[in-house]
Design a protein around this motif. Sequence first.
Motif, short mmCIF file in Angstrom:
data_model
loop_
_atom_site.label_atom_id
_atom_site.label_comp_id
_atom_site.label_asym_id
_atom_site.label_seq_id
_atom_site.Cartn_x
_atom_site.Cartn_y
_atom_site.Cartn_z
N MET A 1 47.69 -23.41 56.23
CA MET A 1 47.02 -23.98 55.06
C MET A 1 46.40 -25.34 55.37
O MET A 1 45.69 -25.90 54.56
N THR A 2 46.68 -25.89 56.54
CA THR A 2 46.13 -27.18 56.89
C THR A 2 44.78 -26.99 57.56
O THR A 2 44.67 -26.32 58.58
N ALA A 3 43.74 -27.56 56.97
CA ALA A 3 42.38 -27.39 57.49
C ALA A 3 42.07 -28.58 58.39
O ALA A 3 41.63 -29.63 57.93
N VAL A 4 42.32 -28.44 59.69
CA VAL A 4 41.97 -29.47 60.66
C VAL A 4 40.60 -29.10 61.22
O VAL A 4 40.44 -28.05 61.84
N TYR A 5 39.63 -29.94 61.00
CA TYR A 5 38.28 -29.63 61.44
C TYR A 5 37.76 -30.78 62.31
O TYR A 5 38.32 -31.88 62.34
N HIS A 6 36.68 -30.50 63.00
CA HIS A 6 36.12 -31.44 63.96
C HIS A 6 34.65 -31.65 63.64
O HIS A 6 33.93 -30.69 63.34
N THR A 7 34.18 -32.88 63.69
CA THR A 7 32.77 -33.18 63.41
C THR A 7 32.17 -34.02 64.53
O THR A 7 32.87 -34.77 65.21
N VAL A 8 30.87 -33.90 64.67
CA VAL A 8 30.13 -34.72 65.62
C VAL A 8 28.70 -34.85 65.09
O VAL A 8 28.17 -33.92 64.47
N THR A 9 28.12 -36.01 65.29
CA THR A 9 26.71 -36.24 64.95
C THR A 9 25.93 -36.42 66.24
O THR A 9 26.24 -37.31 67.05
N LEU A 10 24.93 -35.60 66.45
CA LEU A 10 24.13 -35.66 67.66
C LEU A 10 23.19 -36.86 67.63
O LEU A 10 22.97 -37.48 66.58
N ASP A 11 22.62 -37.18 68.77
CA ASP A 11 21.72 -38.34 68.87
C ASP A 11 20.49 -38.20 67.98
O ASP A 11 19.90 -39.19 67.58
N ASN A 12 20.10 -36.95 67.66
CA ASN A 12 18.93 -36.75 66.79
C ASN A 12 19.28 -36.83 65.31
O ASN A 12 18.43 -36.60 64.45
N GLY A 13 20.54 -37.14 65.00
CA GLY A 13 20.96 -37.29 63.61
C GLY A 13 21.56 -36.05 62.99
O GLY A 13 22.06 -36.10 61.85
N LEU A 14 21.54 -34.92 63.69
CA LEU A 14 22.08 -33.67 63.14
C LEU A 14 23.60 -33.72 63.07
O LEU A 14 24.27 -33.99 64.07
N ARG A 15 24.14 -33.40 61.91
CA ARG A 15 25.59 -33.32 61.73
C ARG A 15 26.07 -31.92 62.11
O ARG A 15 25.44 -30.93 61.75
N CYS A 16 27.21 -31.87 62.80
CA CYS A 16 27.78 -30.59 63.22
C CYS A 16 29.27 -30.60 62.87
O CYS A 16 29.94 -31.63 63.02
N ALA A 17 29.79 -29.45 62.41
CA ALA A 17 31.18 -29.38 61.98
C ALA A 17 31.81 -28.07 62.45
O ALA A 17 31.19 -27.01 62.36
N LEU A 18 33.04 -28.16 62.92
CA LEU A 18 33.78 -27.01 63.43
C LEU A 18 35.09 -26.85 62.67
O LEU A 18 35.85 -27.81 62.53
N LEU A 19 35.36 -25.63 62.20
CA LEU A 19 36.65 -25.28 61.61
C LEU A 19 37.33 -24.28 62.56
O LEU A 19 37.00 -23.10 62.58
N PRO A 20 38.27 -24.75 63.39
CA PRO A 20 38.92 -23.84 64.33
C PRO A 20 39.84 -22.86 63.62
O PRO A 20 40.61 -23.23 62.73
N THR A 21 39.76 -21.60 64.00
CA THR A 21 40.65 -20.56 63.49
C THR A 21 41.00 -19.61 64.63
O THR A 21 40.34 -19.61 65.68
N ARG A 22 42.03 -18.80 64.44
CA ARG A 22 42.37 -17.78 65.42
C ARG A 22 41.64 -16.50 65.06
O ARG A 22 41.96 -15.83 64.08
N SER A 23 40.63 -16.18 65.84
CA SER A 23 39.83 -15.00 65.53
C SER A 23 39.06 -14.58 66.77
O SER A 23 38.70 -15.41 67.62
#
Length: 414
Positions: A1-23
């Motif tokens: 139930m814990t949503a641990v996610y990862h974000t990064v913003t690229l040099d061009n300003g684009l935001r990126c987000a990852l939600l890791p799951t087992r799949s």
Amino acid sequence: MTAVYHTVTLDNGLRCALLPTRSRVVWCGFGIHSGSRDDPEELPGLAHFVEHTIFKGTIHRRADHIRNRMEVVGGSIDAYTTKDETVVYTVGPRGEMSRAVELLGDLIRHSTFPDKELEPERGVVRDEINLYRDTPSDRIFDEWDERFFRDRSLAHPILGDTRSLDRMRREDLLSYAERTFRPERLLFFVMGQVTPKRFEELCRRYLSEPFPSEVKPSTRPELSLPIALADESPHIVHSRTHQAHTLLGGLGATYNDPDRAAQNLLLQLLAGDGMNTLLNVELRERRGWVYNVEASVTCFPDVGWWQIYFGSDDDHAEEALRVVREQLDRLMQEPLREQVLRAWKKQTKGLALVSSEQSESTFLSFGRQMLLRGRYETLEEYFDRIDSVTTESLMETARRLFAHPFTLIYNGKK
């Protein structure tokens, strides 16, 4: 139930987000904070047509290459448009993630909207518009919007109309994409068994191309709120339908409004998922007047609204509307018993838990939350908001929502 996610913003300003799951599959998508609200006034439906034609060619590949790129590995690509956002996304085997990221980046950055592909797709969208018009249980939602919203950007249908569709040219699509597919409006998001290191590597490899600095991003005009003041009498449209279709609703909580949890509880209690909702019991189980009755909420960062829909025989439409209004009045005037509220909280949280096991809905919810507010709410946080609702706060929210509903009826009587 814990949503641990990862974000990064690229040099061009684009935001990126990852939600890791087992799949063993991975979902990838672009969320664009741009929808039918961003259509030019003279071209309603443009955002939706862009969504359809974004798959018709890029500077690197033809339409048939785009269609096959994910399907040849057992995956798929899809898209949808709302009033406030557009989403283009893929699903495929985990080992094919680089294929998905590269394809999506190509579509968002390099779509060419070739003229030879526009006419066939114009026919597809024209059929979609006509099909919608032939379905009164769908059409009434568009007409409710048109009558309720003073703000034109919210009033016009997402699909637009056939006259506007015929006016759209390649230059209109290119201009729209250039103005709205900008880093301040974009989010790339992924859900799957992917490490943050691999995620960042693929984002930087395929999505780090600079955005043109000379292009000015489009801005939205301020909404003309309050949107519409509803009177007590229903607005009746005489139609040639067998049933009478009724839709009532009004302004509601916005996306970040603290009252959104209480609003969700109220609409679930009235006509949400399940056979035990108040209006399903009253209108279908006890009286047999309707096949279904359903409630919905729409929440954007700056505006929100709620709606309740049902279809019935003409002879029962007026009585059914009276029953609905009685239930709304009761919620405004009488607090729920504590044990009743606890039961509905349990049901609402259970529905959220079941939904969290559905991969596509979890993926799209993750993307929408990250796009619109930059964070993802865990189930525990959502449950805490539900648990904080009291009988008094629920009644106060009901009074704010239900005092003056705007009602539209498609009356089939001749």
